[in-house]
Design a protein around this motif. Structure first.
Motif, PDB file in Angstrom:
ATOM      1  N   ASN A  29       7.951   2.292 -39.651  1.00  0.00           N
ATOM      2  CA  ASN A  29       6.699   2.244 -38.916  1.00  0.00           C
ATOM      3  C   ASN A  29       6.007   0.925 -39.159  1.00  0.00           C
ATOM      4  O   ASN A  29       6.335   0.189 -40.091  1.00  0.00           O
ATOM      5  CB  ASN A  29       5.802   3.407 -39.325  1.00  0.00           C
ATOM      6  CG  ASN A  29       5.715   3.525 -40.824  1.00  0.00           C
ATOM      7  OD1 ASN A  29       5.189   2.640 -41.464  1.00  0.00           O
ATOM      8  ND2 ASN A  29       6.256   4.576 -41.391  1.00  0.00           N
ATOM      9  N   ARG A  30       5.036   0.676 -38.291  1.00  0.00           N
ATOM     10  CA  ARG A  30       4.272  -0.561 -38.398  1.00  0.00           C
ATOM     11  C   ARG A  30       2.885  -0.310 -37.827  1.00  0.00           C
ATOM     12  O   ARG A  30       2.739   0.317 -36.776  1.00  0.00           O
ATOM     13  CB  ARG A  30       4.971  -1.662 -37.617  1.00  0.00           C
ATOM     14  CG  ARG A  30       4.216  -2.954 -37.586  1.00  0.00           C
ATOM     15  CD  ARG A  30       4.913  -3.915 -36.651  1.00  0.00           C
ATOM     16  NE  ARG A  30       3.935  -4.853 -36.170  1.00  0.00           N
ATOM     17  CZ  ARG A  30       4.062  -6.156 -36.287  1.00  0.00           C
ATOM     18  NH1 ARG A  30       5.122  -6.667 -36.840  1.00  0.00           N
ATOM     19  NH2 ARG A  30       3.140  -6.954 -35.842  1.00  0.00           N
ATOM     20  N   ILE A  31       1.882  -0.788 -38.516  1.00  0.00           N
ATOM     21  CA  ILE A  31       0.506  -0.695 -38.054  1.00  0.00           C
ATOM     22  C   ILE A  31      -0.056  -2.109 -38.076  1.00  0.00           C
ATOM     23  O   ILE A  31       0.047  -2.807 -39.082  1.00  0.00           O
ATOM     24  CB  ILE A  31      -0.330   0.224 -38.963  1.00  0.00           C
ATOM     25  CG1 ILE A  31       0.267   1.632 -38.962  1.00  0.00           C
ATOM     26  CG2 ILE A  31      -1.785   0.248 -38.512  1.00  0.00           C
ATOM     27  CD1 ILE A  31      -0.331   2.555 -39.988  1.00  0.00           C
ATOM     28  N   ALA A  32      -0.626  -2.524 -36.959  1.00  0.00           N
ATOM     29  CA  ALA A  32      -1.182  -3.873 -36.866  1.00  0.00           C
ATOM     30  C   ALA A  32      -2.614  -3.788 -36.361  1.00  0.00           C
ATOM     31  O   ALA A  32      -2.915  -3.028 -35.439  1.00  0.00           O
ATOM     32  CB  ALA A  32      -0.346  -4.722 -35.910  1.00  0.00           C
ATOM     33  N   MET A  58     -12.950  -8.710 -29.575  1.00  0.00           N
ATOM     34  CA  MET A  58     -12.444  -7.366 -29.312  1.00  0.00           C
ATOM     35  C   MET A  58     -11.387  -7.003 -30.354  1.00  0.00           C
ATOM     36  O   MET A  58     -10.470  -7.777 -30.614  1.00  0.00           O
ATOM     37  CB  MET A  58     -11.824  -7.309 -27.913  1.00  0.00           C
ATOM     38  CG  MET A  58     -11.322  -5.935 -27.546  1.00  0.00           C
ATOM     39  SD  MET A  58     -10.698  -5.817 -25.867  1.00  0.00           S
ATOM     40  CE  MET A  58      -9.380  -7.003 -25.862  1.00  0.00           C
ATOM     41  N   GLN A  59     -11.533  -5.826 -30.955  1.00  0.00           N
ATOM     42  CA  GLN A  59     -10.591  -5.360 -31.965  1.00  0.00           C
ATOM     43  C   GLN A  59      -9.625  -4.355 -31.350  1.00  0.00           C
ATOM     44  O   GLN A  59      -9.973  -3.652 -30.401  1.00  0.00           O
ATOM     45  CB  GLN A  59     -11.329  -4.689 -33.114  1.00  0.00           C
ATOM     46  CG  GLN A  59     -12.198  -5.637 -33.903  1.00  0.00           C
ATOM     47  CD  GLN A  59     -12.910  -4.917 -35.025  1.00  0.00           C
ATOM     48  OE1 GLN A  59     -13.611  -3.949 -34.789  1.00  0.00           O
ATOM     49  NE2 GLN A  59     -12.728  -5.409 -36.239  1.00  0.00           N
ATOM     50  N   ARG A  60      -8.411  -4.299 -31.924  1.00  0.00           N
ATOM     51  CA  ARG A  60      -7.452  -3.302 -31.471  1.00  0.00           C
ATOM     52  C   ARG A  60      -6.493  -2.968 -32.591  1.00  0.00           C
ATOM     53  O   ARG A  60      -6.324  -3.729 -33.545  1.00  0.00           O
ATOM     54  CB  ARG A  60      -6.701  -3.760 -30.239  1.00  0.00           C
ATOM     55  CG  ARG A  60      -5.778  -4.918 -30.447  1.00  0.00           C
ATOM     56  CD  ARG A  60      -5.123  -5.294 -29.128  1.00  0.00           C
ATOM     57  NE  ARG A  60      -3.708  -5.060 -29.150  1.00  0.00           N
ATOM     58  CZ  ARG A  60      -2.812  -6.017 -29.316  1.00  0.00           C
ATOM     59  NH1 ARG A  60      -3.192  -7.261 -29.474  1.00  0.00           N
ATOM     60  NH2 ARG A  60      -1.539  -5.736 -29.333  1.00  0.00           N
ATOM     61  N   ALA A  61      -5.892  -1.804 -32.470  1.00  0.00           N
ATOM     62  CA  ALA A  61      -4.880  -1.366 -33.430  1.00  0.00           C
ATOM     63  C   ALA A  61      -3.628  -0.993 -32.638  1.00  0.00           C
ATOM     64  O   ALA A  61      -3.714  -0.380 -31.574  1.00  0.00           O
ATOM     65  CB  ALA A  61      -5.372  -0.167 -34.231  1.00  0.00           C
ATOM     66  N   SER A  62      -2.485  -1.370 -33.169  1.00  0.00           N
ATOM     67  CA  SER A  62      -1.195  -1.029 -32.574  1.00  0.00           C
ATOM     68  C   SER A  62      -0.367  -0.329 -33.629  1.00  0.00           C
ATOM     69  O   SER A  62      -0.330  -0.751 -34.786  1.00  0.00           O
ATOM     70  CB  SER A  62      -0.450  -2.292 -32.130  1.00  0.00           C
ATOM     71  OG  SER A  62      -1.202  -3.015 -31.199  1.00  0.00           O
ATOM     72  N   ILE A  63       0.299   0.726 -33.220  1.00  0.00           N
ATOM     73  CA  ILE A  63       1.139   1.487 -34.137  1.00  0.00           C
ATOM     74  C   ILE A  63       2.492   1.685 -33.478  1.00  0.00           C
ATOM     75  O   ILE A  63       2.570   2.019 -32.292  1.00  0.00           O
ATOM     76  CB  ILE A  63       0.511   2.859 -34.452  1.00  0.00           C
ATOM     77  CG1 ILE A  63      -0.846   2.647 -35.123  1.00  0.00           C
ATOM     78  CG2 ILE A  63       1.428   3.708 -35.308  1.00  0.00           C
ATOM     79  CD1 ILE A  63      -1.689   3.874 -35.193  1.00  0.00           C
ATOM     80  N   SER A  64       3.539   1.455 -34.230  1.00  0.00           N
ATOM     81  CA  SER A  64       4.867   1.742 -33.716  1.00  0.00           C
ATOM     82  C   SER A  64       5.679   2.369 -34.836  1.00  0.00           C
ATOM     83  O   SER A  64       5.439   2.121 -36.011  1.00  0.00           O
ATOM     84  CB  SER A  64       5.552   0.475 -33.197  1.00  0.00           C
ATOM     85  OG  SER A  64       5.700  -0.472 -34.229  1.00  0.00           O
ATOM     86  N   GLY A  65       6.602   3.204 -34.438  1.00  0.00           N
ATOM     87  CA  GLY A  65       7.421   3.862 -35.442  1.00  0.00           C
ATOM     88  C   GLY A  65       8.668   4.443 -34.824  1.00  0.00           C
ATOM     89  O   GLY A  65       8.783   4.578 -33.603  1.00  0.00           O
TER      90      GLY A  65
END
Length: 137
Positions: A29-32, A58-65
């Protein structure tokens, strides 16, 4: 903080009843977290260095797994949300770090597998609103 096991990260989605359902046993997984900058540099900038305006990007979060679905219920929840383009409330639990919670949209959902192994999936989420963070502890 000592080293943590990556397998202890949990991905949970709120179902139709309002309960958080553990959706996946993530093997990787990865959280950015990202913030866009606002450049306010002008001809009078000291030493011609770039100047940024604080607290306004502007803030954002990306998650992949990738991993295995926990059960048929969690598989169906994610699949339905993807095909309906629904934005669900998610919890991402990072042991000894904290919990992220907020709206995310599934931007990619992939299934794969070898003929002699289990079916795996890959998922990508993008934040779709305010993300709260509660420290562990």
């Amino acid at each position: 903080m000592s080293a943590q096991r990556g397998k202890d990260i949990l991905l949970k989605a709120r179902d139709e009843k309002g309960a958080f359902v553990t959706c996946a046993g993530l093997r990787s997984n990865r959280i950015a977290f990202n913030t866009e900058t606002v450049d306010v540099t002008d001809a009078d900038a000291a030493g011609r260095w770039r100047e940024l305006l604080g607290a306004c990007g502007m803030q954002r979060a990306s998650i992949s797994g990738s991993g295995l679905f926990k059960d048929a219920q969690s598989d169906a929840l994610i699949r339905r949300a993807f095909f309906a383009c629904n934005i669900l409330t998610w919890q991402i639990i990072l042991p000894d770090f904290g919990t992220l919670q907020g709206p995310f949209q599934i931007t990619a959902l992939e299934y794969g597998g070898k003929h002699d192994a289990e079916v795996t999936f890959d998922v990508a989420l993008e934040s779709a609103g305010f993300i709260s963070f509660e420290e562990a502890g």
